[in-house]
Every structure is written in structure tokens, then in C-alpha cells.
Design a protein around this motif. Structure first.
Motif, PDB file in Angstrom:
ATOM      1  N   SER A 127       5.226  12.456  -5.257  1.00 45.22           N
ATOM      2  CA  SER A 127       5.345  11.002  -5.225  1.00 45.22           C
ATOM      3  C   SER A 127       6.785  10.595  -5.440  1.00 45.22           C
ATOM      4  CB  SER A 127       4.449  10.392  -6.307  1.00 45.22           C
ATOM      5  OG  SER A 127       4.502   8.992  -6.266  1.00 45.22           O
ATOM      6  N   SER A 128       7.105   9.382  -4.998  1.00 48.74           N
ATOM      7  CA  SER A 128       8.465   8.873  -5.136  1.00 48.74           C
ATOM      8  C   SER A 128       8.776   8.535  -6.588  1.00 48.74           C
ATOM      9  CB  SER A 128       8.627   7.621  -4.277  1.00 48.74           C
ATOM     10  OG  SER A 128       9.837   6.960  -4.572  1.00 48.74           O
ATOM     11  N   PRO A 129       9.986   8.844  -7.078  1.00 50.18           N
ATOM     12  CA  PRO A 129      10.335   8.495  -8.460  1.00 50.18           C
ATOM     13  C   PRO A 129      10.516   6.996  -8.671  1.00 50.18           C
ATOM     14  CG  PRO A 129      12.221   9.441  -7.344  1.00 50.18           C
ATOM     15  CD  PRO A 129      11.051   9.598  -6.423  1.00 50.18           C
ATOM     16  N   PHE A 130      10.836   6.259  -7.621  1.00 52.26           N
ATOM     17  CA  PHE A 130      10.994   4.810  -7.740  1.00 52.26           C
ATOM     18  C   PHE A 130      10.742   4.169  -6.386  1.00 52.26           C
ATOM     19  CE2 PHE A 130      15.157   6.300  -6.442  1.00 52.26           C
ATOM     20  CZ  PHE A 130      15.596   5.349  -5.531  1.00 52.26           C
TER      21      PHE A 130
ATOM     22  N   LYS B  72       0.815  -1.219   0.000  1.00 50.49           N
ATOM     23  CA  LYS B  72       0.000   0.000   0.000  1.00 50.49           C
ATOM     24  C   LYS B  72       0.847   1.267   0.000  1.00 50.49           C
ATOM     25  CE  LYS B  72      -0.514  -0.085   5.044  1.00 50.49           C
ATOM     26  NZ  LYS B  72      -1.495  -0.119   6.186  1.00 50.49           N
ATOM     27  N   GLU B  73       2.103   1.149   0.450  1.00 51.94           N
ATOM     28  CA  GLU B  73       2.991   2.320   0.462  1.00 51.94           C
ATOM     29  C   GLU B  73       3.372   2.757  -0.952  1.00 51.94           C
ATOM     30  OE1 GLU B  73       3.771   0.044   4.282  1.00 51.94           O
ATOM     31  OE2 GLU B  73       3.448  -0.428   2.175  1.00 51.94           O
ATOM     32  N   ILE B  74       3.240   1.868  -1.921  1.00 55.83           N
ATOM     33  CA  ILE B  74       3.615   2.162  -3.304  1.00 55.83           C
ATOM     34  C   ILE B  74       2.330   2.397  -4.096  1.00 55.83           C
ATOM     35  CG2 ILE B  74       4.812   1.323  -5.357  1.00 55.83           C
ATOM     36  CD1 ILE B  74       6.514  -0.415  -3.514  1.00 55.83           C
ATOM     37  N   ASN B  75       1.993   3.683  -4.280  1.00 58.88           N
ATOM     38  CA  ASN B  75       0.723   4.037  -4.914  1.00 58.88           C
ATOM     39  C   ASN B  75       0.915   4.560  -6.335  1.00 58.88           C
ATOM     40  OD1 ASN B  75       1.996   6.390  -4.229  1.00 58.88           O
ATOM     41  ND2 ASN B  75       0.231   7.363  -3.274  1.00 58.88           N
ATOM     42  N   PHE B  76       1.835   3.951  -7.078  1.00 55.29           N
ATOM     43  CA  PHE B  76       2.063   4.363  -8.464  1.00 55.29           C
ATOM     44  C   PHE B  76       0.845   4.006  -9.318  1.00 55.29           C
ATOM     45  CE2 PHE B  76       6.932   3.488  -7.938  1.00 55.29           C
ATOM     46  CZ  PHE B  76       6.977   4.455  -6.956  1.00 55.29           C
TER      47      PHE B  76
END
Length: 521
Positions: free
Chosen positions: A512-515, A474-478
Motif C-alpha cells: 500500500s502507498s505510504p501517503f 476509492k483509490e485511497i484504501n487506507f
């Protein structure tokens, strides 16, 4: 007199009422007839044109529309999108169209004269319009209910790197050195970043949009598809392959290009093709109209000679396989344009190859990647294939996009045995991530469904070609992912996954995080 008039009026009213009732009944009968026949017409699309015209259109399609690629079934697209696509296809048959403007530099790629008469072309258009569905069905699958957190732990870069807009086009783990390194290229900031497990080591600016990085004999080679992702189509020849150096302090240096003026290259594979001890290079030039699969022979003293293996645009990725019988390096390659499919190139020696197409796909599939691995553990390498490139004029959600497994009968004949639907699927990695003896599949998607985006799935191999899907933590919402890699980044002996974020909407103002790293547990 008065009575007669009244009787006449009553008679007229009665007649009028009867006529009104007759008209109403007639209208109802006509409406029911229209509805009935319209419904039957929808059930049988060939009724939209005469049976002779339908048969003629189908025959002409079979004659002309597989001269360049596998015959496209009308059911692959809806009516509206065939109307958009067919004029584009027509120019390849010399059919002029007001909707399609051909750049002057590209005219030599198209026939000067039409391959058929105008009435024949109209028959093809009518056939597709009659036979195609009004809309495509949804993908047939249950939603992913489990997260991959029991297999991988999410790790994100520092918040200082979070942005409102990012398009990461390449992530690569370098396990050729210890400790391992991670390369990340963002085409929005035009920065190539270098990380160790302790954090950022260095970054360097380059407008050459990097889409592939390879590590070979203590050297690093990068492929650029073009300038800052202004990649154009057939006329773009701004691609490059260039070495990258990293000094002992972890500082990056981009060296002069080995090859430039390439047509949208997407992969470089350094290898010794002819066995002379020098590093040659395989190049996949995806191109537009121009492009090829070729190899650059190292002639020493910085000189290279190009050898074209297949002079057709659309090459996506290539694998080198040592042939145990001939001791030569054979090639397996995916082409994703026109005649989409996977080709086997048998090395005859002296850098020449015999080609055999082992799998064919319709041109609407939008092939994106493939890997070779023994999925069913019978001793023969199978093919794991993805399709989902939706970046053309038919950018609708397609039920046949996703991950496929084709098993090998031992004689390099392949048969589909598994399909996982995934809108806009872009890449897959086939690997025994958890040391269970089974090959699992990790897949990413770029052209996702905006209503229910599925940018990543982990397909755990339960055996017997049964896979259980797991979604990202869930931490990765890409929402969209273009690139992925696997390797042991943190040095704990377990396989990690890296995925690159792409196409974040800057209008929402959310950073948002790039990767993201998914560290193996």
C-alpha cells in the motif's frame, strides 16, 4: 384383595400425576418470576445493590472522582471496561491494586496513603458496576455514500514506494518556499522523505520518530517523540527538537538538537513570546506522568531558559493568538490526559500567563486535536475539537468519538452546536478549501472500526452549521491515518490535502502507498 391393590396403585398413580403437574407448574411460576425480576433488575441497575449502597457509592464518586478531572458518568463505558479501568484510577487515589504494577521510578507521582477507606472504595466499584450499561450503543449516523472526488483528485507516489507495512507519523507541506515541498516521515523504515511536485528529492535515515515539523523565518524545526516509536510511557525522556536543513540541490541534513531529554513531545511552535526579536519555542510535552506545556526563552548565543506554563502532562497542541487589546501573544492549548480540556492562557507580559479552562471533557474521551476558526461567521473564533485516542485498556468503540464544533458567544464562552461521530478520530483541519466563504472540515481517524473503517471524512459546510460528509476516493484504501496536512503543494493556487497511511497489516502481503495527495480541483 387384587382389586384393592389395583385401586391403590391407581390411587398412587393419580397422586403421583398430581404431584408431577404441581411440580411442573411450580417450576414454571418460579422461572417466570426469576425472568421478570431479572429483567426489571436490568432495567434498573441500581437494584443490583441496595438503594443506600447505590446512593453512598454515587456520593463517594462525586466526592473523590472529580478531584483530578471532570466526573466520569458510568454510561461512558460498559461494565467490563470499568472493571479494567477503575483499578488504574484507584492508584491515583492511593488505592493499591494487584492488577496495577507501578514502576519504581513512578511511585513519587502517586499518593503514599489511600484517600479513603477500603469499604468506601468498594462502594465506588459497586456503584459503577451497577450503573454502567452492559455494552455501549453504536454510533448514531448514516454511512457516507458520496466520495470527495468532486472536490479533490487522488494522487499516489510511485509504486516503488508501496510497502506491506508503513506507519507515517508526519506529513507537512512547506509553502514557505516556491515551489512548495512535501516532508513525509515513516517510522517503520525510519526515513524522512522530501518531495517536490516532480517527485522524490531526497531521503535521510533517522530513528528519531518525527511527529511534527514547523517552518519559521526560513528555518525548519522537527519534533521527535522518541526513538523509532519505542516511546514507552512516563519514563521516556528521549524526545528532541532539532533543525533540518535543505541545500540548493534538495538534499536533507539533520542538525544537532536544540532540546533533548524531553518527555514525549508532540509539537513545537517557534515564535517570539516576549517580543525581544529572538525566536523562542513553545513545547507540548505529552509525556505520560511527566510532561508540561512550556516555552523556551532564547537568551542568545545558543542558550535557552525554560518557563513552565502548565506543569501537567498531556499537552497536545497549542495556538498563538495576538491579543488586540493588550498586543500580547495569548495561547490556546489542548490537554488530553486526566483533566482533559481546552485552556486559554492570557499573556500578562514578561512571559507569564493567567490560565482559564474554557472546555472540559471526560477522561475517557481521548482528546486528540483542536482548531480555532469562525465556523458560523459571526466574527468570533469557534473551536473545532476531535476525540478518539483509544490506545489504552478501554479500547472499545465509543459512540462519542468524533468531530465537535463549539461556537463562541463573543466572550469566550463555548457551546456545542455540531457533532459528527467518527471512531478513533485523530485530527481535524478547518479551512475554506473551496473559496466559498464557508469553513469546511477535513478529519482523519486512527483507531477505526475494523469492520467499517472510516479513516478520512470531508465535511462540506453548507451553512447554518450543517455539514455534508464525503469519503475518500476509492483509490485511497487506507484503514488508519495518524497525520494530515493542507496547503498548495502543486502550485495551482488551490488547497490540497495530504494524509499519511498507518498500520498496514504485513501478514496479508498487500502493498500500500505510504501517503496520498488529494489535489484540490
Amino acid at each position: 384383595m387384587k382389586k384393592n391393590i389395583q385401586e391403590k396403585v391407581v390411587t398412587q398413580k393419580g397422586a403421583s400425576s398430581k404431584r408431577t403437574i404441581f411440580i411442573i407448574i411450580s417450576v414454571l411460576i418460579f422461572s417466570l418470576a426469576v425472568y421478570f425480576f431479572a429483567d426489571k433488575k436490568q432495567d434498573n441497575p441500581s437494584d443490583e445493590i441496595s438503594s443506600n449502597s447505590f446512593a453512598q457509592g454515587k456520593a463517594l464518586t462525586e466526592k473523590h472522582c472529580q478531584s483530578c478531572h471532570v466526573l466520569p458518568d458510568p454510561g461512558l463505558l460498559d461494565k467490563d471496561n470499568w472493571k479494567k479501568l477503575l483499578p488504574e484510577m484507584g492508584v491515583s487515589l492511593g488505592i493499591q491494586s494487584r492488577e496495577v504494577k507501578i514502576p519504581e521510578d513512578d511511585r513519587s507521582f502517586y499518593p503514599a496513603h489511600p484517600a479513603m477507606a477500603e469499604d468506601e472504595w468498594q462502594s465506588i466499584l459497586a456503584y459503577y458496576n451497577a450503573a454502567a450499561p452492559a455494552s455501549l450503543p453504536p454510533q448514531d449516523k448514516a454511512g457516507v455514500t458520496q466520495q470527495v472526488s468532486s472536490f479533490f483528485a487522488p494522487l499516489l507516489p510511485p509504486e516503488t514506494m508501496f510497502k506491506t507495512n508503513t506507519r507515517v507519523t508526519c506529513v507537512r507541506i512547506d509553502n514557505s518556499v516556491r515551489p512548495a515541498r512535501l516532508f513525509v516521515y515513516d517510522a517503520v523504515s525510519h526515513q524522512l522523505f522530501l518531495f517536490s511536485k516532480r517527485g522524490l528529492l531526497d531521503s535521510i535515515y533517522t530513528e528519531d520518530a518525527i511527529v511534527d515539523i514547523r517552518f519559521y523565518n526560513n528555518e525548519i524545526f522537527a519534533t521527535s517523540i522518541g526513538k523509532a516509536l519505542v516511546i514507552g510511557t512516563s519514563t521516556n525522556k528521549h524526545g528532541k527538537v532539532f533543525p533540518i536543513a535543505v541545500n540548493k540541490d534538495g538534499k536533507l541534513q539533520i542538525k544537532p538538537a536544540l532540546f533533548e531529554g524531553l518527555s514525549r513531545p508532540v509539537q513545537v511552535v517557534p515564535t517570539d513570546i516576549n517580543g525581544d526579536g529572538r525566536t523562542d519555542f513553545l513545547l507540548c510535552e505529552f509525556g505520560g506522568l511527566r510532561g508540561s506545556l512550556c516555552w523556551m526563552e532564547n537568551k542568545a548565543s545558543g542558550k535557552y531558559e525554560q518557563h513552565v506554563i502548565r506543569n501537567v502532562a498531556g499537552s497536545v497542541n497549542v495556538y498563538v493568538k495576538q491579543n488586540k487589546q493588550t498586543n500580547q501573544k495569548d495561547l490556546w492549548a489542548l490537554f488530553a490526559q486526566g483533566e482533559e480540556g481546552i485552556f486559554y492562557f492570557k499573556n500578562k507580559g514578561n512571559g507569564t500567563f493567567d490560565a482559564k479552562q474554557v472546555l472540559r471533557f471526560p477522561p475517557t474521551y481521548g482528546s486528540t486535536s483542536f482548531e480555532m476558526a469562525d465556523i458560523n461567521k459571526d466574527g468570533f473564533e469557534d473551536i473545532v475539537y476531535t476525540c478518539g485516542d483509544n490506545g489504552d485498556i478501554t479500547g472499545i468503540l465509543k459512540p462519542y468519538h468524533g468531530v465537535y464544533v463549539f461556537t463562541n458567544d463573543g466572550k469566550d464562552n463555548f457551546q456545542q452546536k455540531f457533532f459528527y461521530p467518527m471512531h478513533g478520530c485523530y485530527s481535524v483541519i478547518a479551512k475554506d478549501f473551496k473559496n466559498t466563504g464557508n469553513i469546511d472540515l477535513a478529519a482523519i481517524a486512527y483507531f477505526t472500526d475494523p469492520q467499517k473503517p472510516e479513516p478520512f471524512v470531508y465535511l462540506k459546510n453548507d451553512g447554518n452549521l450543517h455539514f455534508t460528509p464525503y469519503g475518500p476516493p476509492k483509490e485511497i484504501n487506507f484503514e488508519s491515518v495518524l497525520t494530515m496536512d493542507a496547503g498548495d503543494f502543486n502550485g495551482d493556487g488551490k488547497q490540497d490535502l495530504i494524509i499519511g497511511n498507518s498500520l498496514v497489516d504485513p501478514s496479508n502481503g498487500v502493498k500500500s502507498s505510504p501517503f496520498a495527495i488529494m489535489a484540490g480541483l
